[in-house]
Write an enzyme that holds these catalytic residues in place. Structure first.
Site, PDB file in Angstrom:
ATOM      1  N   ARG A  50       0.938  -1.158   0.120  1.00  0.00           N
ATOM      2  CA  ARG A  50       0.138   0.169  -0.027  1.00  0.00           C
ATOM      3  C   ARG A  50       0.762   1.273   0.147  1.00  0.00           C
ATOM      4  NH1 ARG A  50      -1.554   1.554   4.570  1.00  0.00           N
ATOM      5  NH2 ARG A  50      -2.299  -0.443   5.275  1.00  0.00           N
ATOM      6  N   TYR A 102     -16.876  18.493 -13.191  1.00  0.00           N
ATOM      7  CA  TYR A 102     -17.220  16.950 -13.579  1.00  0.00           C
ATOM      8  C   TYR A 102     -18.307  16.582 -12.502  1.00  0.00           C
ATOM      9  CZ  TYR A 102     -16.667  11.775 -13.502  1.00  0.00           C
ATOM     10  OH  TYR A 102     -17.091  10.733 -13.688  1.00  0.00           O
ATOM     11  N   ASP A 174      -7.896  19.732 -13.049  1.00  0.00           N
ATOM     12  CA  ASP A 174      -8.393  18.402 -13.712  1.00  0.00           C
ATOM     13  C   ASP A 174      -7.852  18.281 -15.131  1.00  0.00           C
ATOM     14  OD1 ASP A 174      -9.486  16.175 -14.895  1.00  0.00           O
ATOM     15  OD2 ASP A 174     -11.222  16.158 -13.464  1.00  0.00           O
ATOM     16  N   LYS A 199      -9.380   7.679 -18.832  1.00  0.00           N
ATOM     17  CA  LYS A 199      -9.991   8.208 -20.175  1.00  0.00           C
ATOM     18  C   LYS A 199      -8.800   8.000 -21.153  1.00  0.00           C
ATOM     19  CE  LYS A 199     -13.648   8.975 -17.681  1.00  0.00           C
ATOM     20  NZ  LYS A 199     -13.921  10.230 -16.984  1.00  0.00           N
TER      21      LYS A 199
HETATM   22  C1  LIG Z   1     -14.101  10.466 -15.540  1.00  0.00           C
HETATM   23  C2  LIG Z   1     -13.604  11.880 -15.144  1.00  0.00           C
HETATM   24  C3  LIG Z   1     -13.507  11.978 -13.720  1.00  0.00           C
HETATM   25  C4  LIG Z   1     -13.583  10.831 -12.854  1.00  0.00           C
HETATM   26  O1  LIG Z   1     -12.594   9.680 -12.867  1.00  0.00           O
HETATM   27  P1  LIG Z   1     -12.954   8.207 -12.563  1.00  0.00           P
HETATM   28  O2  LIG Z   1     -11.744   7.439 -13.261  1.00  0.00           O
HETATM   29  O3  LIG Z   1     -14.184   7.848 -13.302  1.00  0.00           O
HETATM   30  O4  LIG Z   1     -13.098   8.014 -11.237  1.00  0.00           O
HETATM   31  C5  LIG Z   1     -12.867  13.035 -13.206  1.00  0.00           C
HETATM   32  N1  LIG Z   1     -12.603  14.193 -14.261  1.00  0.00           N
HETATM   33  C6  LIG Z   1     -13.144  14.021 -15.338  1.00  0.00           C
HETATM   34  C7  LIG Z   1     -13.018  15.354 -16.142  1.00  0.00           C
HETATM   35  C8  LIG Z   1     -13.630  13.015 -15.973  1.00  0.00           C
HETATM   36  O5  LIG Z   1     -13.998  13.069 -17.307  1.00  0.00           O
END
Ligand SMILES: *Cc1c(COP(=O)(O)O)cnc(C)c1O
Length: 386
Positions: A50, A102, A174, A199
């Site tokens: 961890r 988001y 982000d 993504k």
């Molecule tokens: C999908 C997404 C998230 C969250 O990510 P997860 O891997 O689904 O927890 C956060 N910010 C943006 C812009 C996203 O597209």
């Protein structure tokens, strides 16, 4: 490896291009959950997985190198990375959040952070004068998503960083939509970069993962402490999948962006389409700023039809894109924010934020662009001739 090579090259030729122990050209997956210690006076580099694991460490170093320095952290999802970063706050603190943040981050801030007396204000981050009026003495973080989801609004990262510094706040970005291939916020003096690696970074719709990169050593120590305390670490198989996906990040994005530009132009000229939101279009209000602070426009766009009925009809006729939540994959993904990513948002709030019942989001994949255009042409023509 010299950092002066382009990102395209560094995706392949980095600290982990060969395994030092064996020469393996793919990072070994180390499953061990614990590591033998020679003595209690002299613990080795790894003790319990961890806290640290060589496979995860390879990914953490890779993302830090790509973002241009700092310290990387891998989490079990984008939301795990984002929530852990917010845990650097204390009760009584306040955060400024973009009004089109988001959906998962919206939920975490409004329904979880609020339980710990951490306050928030939603603001249009593209309106700098307004942002400044919302900063309070207890504001600790200004949070940015640029381009934003699903309207692709572009926030001036440098200007927000300047404001944040003036008022003693940290800036979090982000960077999921852009990835370090298109935008490197740490180079613009941002403190924390966050990713849903689910993504574009992994890119194949086969792993859920999150990453954080922190610029400063003291903040990094705090993140390391929180990562280990919450324990929402990324498993080693998934670390490997993200590392593998990263190798083709540049070429995938290049292809998808080229197609996104063509598709945006096509959609802009179709009579069934009211509006196209894509920073690559000269008509987009954030176009110039996007060109200044990022090296490209990304592969996500949104467009609006007249009504929910038109959306239903398009979805009945479209063949190629997957209809799903998520984005940033080899296959094109079409999603309907009103009933998917922003379903949890009350209708009035949603409409106030410009997310209409006719809005669709498209993440452009690697299909032949002429096929995609033909598919959209057929589905949109059917609406017009209805
Ligand atoms: C999908 C997404 C998230 C969250 O990510 P997860 O891997 O689904 O927890 C956060 N910010 C943006 C812009 C996203 O597209």
């Amino acid at each position: 490896m010299s950092k002066y090579y382009s990102l395209q090259t560094r995706l392949l030729h980095n600290t982990h291009k060969v395994d030092k122990a064996t020469g393996a050209v793919s990072v070994p997956i180390q499953h061990a959950s614990t590591f033998h210690q020679d003595s209690f006076d002299d613990f080795g580099k790894y003790d319990y997985a961890r806290s640290g694991n060589p496979t995860r460490e390879a990914l953490e170093i890779a993302i830090a190198e790509l973002e241009g320095g700092g310290y990387g952290f891998a989490f079990s999802s984008g939301m795990a990375a984002i929530s852990t970063a917010f845990m650097m706050l204390r009760s009584g603190d306040h955060v400024l959040i973009p009004d089109d943040v988001y959906g998962g981050t919206f939920r975490f801030i409004t329904e979880v952070l609020s339980r710990f007396q951490i306050e928030h204000t939603f603001v249009d981050m593209t309106n700098l004068a307004l942002v400044e009026t919302q900063i309070r003495p207890n504001t600790k973080v200004i949070y940015i998503e640029t381009p934003s989801n699903p309207l692709l609004k572009v926030t001036d990262i440098k200007a927000i960083v300047a404001l944040a510094k003036q008022y003693g706040c940290l800036t979090y970005v982000d960077n999921t939509f852009m990835t370090p291939a298109c935008q490197r916020p740490l180079e613009l003096d941002v403190d924390v970069v966050l990713h849903s690696a689910t993504k574009f970074l992994s890119g194949h719709s086969d792993v859920v993962a999150g990453l954080a990169v922190v610029k400063d050593k003291i903040l990094a120590k705090e993140m390391r402490f929180l990562q280990n305390s919450f324990g929402a670490i990324l498993g080693v198989q998934d670390c490997w999948l993200v590392l593998r996906g990263l190798k083709t990040l540049h070429i995938r994005l290049q292809q998808s962006i080229e197609s996104a530009i063509k598709l945006a132009r096509f959609l802009e000229n179709h009579s069934a389409v009211r509006e196209v939101n894509y920073p690559g279009l000269e008509s987009h209000p954030g176009h110039t700023l996007q060109c200044k602070q990022a090296s490209s426009f990304g592969a996500v766009l949104s467009f609006s039809l007249q009504s929910e009925d038109d959306v239903r009809q398009l979805l009945n006729n479209i063949e190629i894109p997957v209809f799903a939540v998520s984005l940033g994959a080899v296959e094109s993904i079409l999603s309907y924010p009103a009933k998917m990513s922003h379903e949890a948002m009350p209708k009035e709030e949603r409409h106030k934020r410009g997310i209409s019942d006719g809005l669709l989001r498209l993440s452009v994949g690697l299909e032949n662009v002429d096929d995609l255009i033909e598919d959209f042409a057929n589905a949109l023509d059917a609406i017009v001739t209805e």
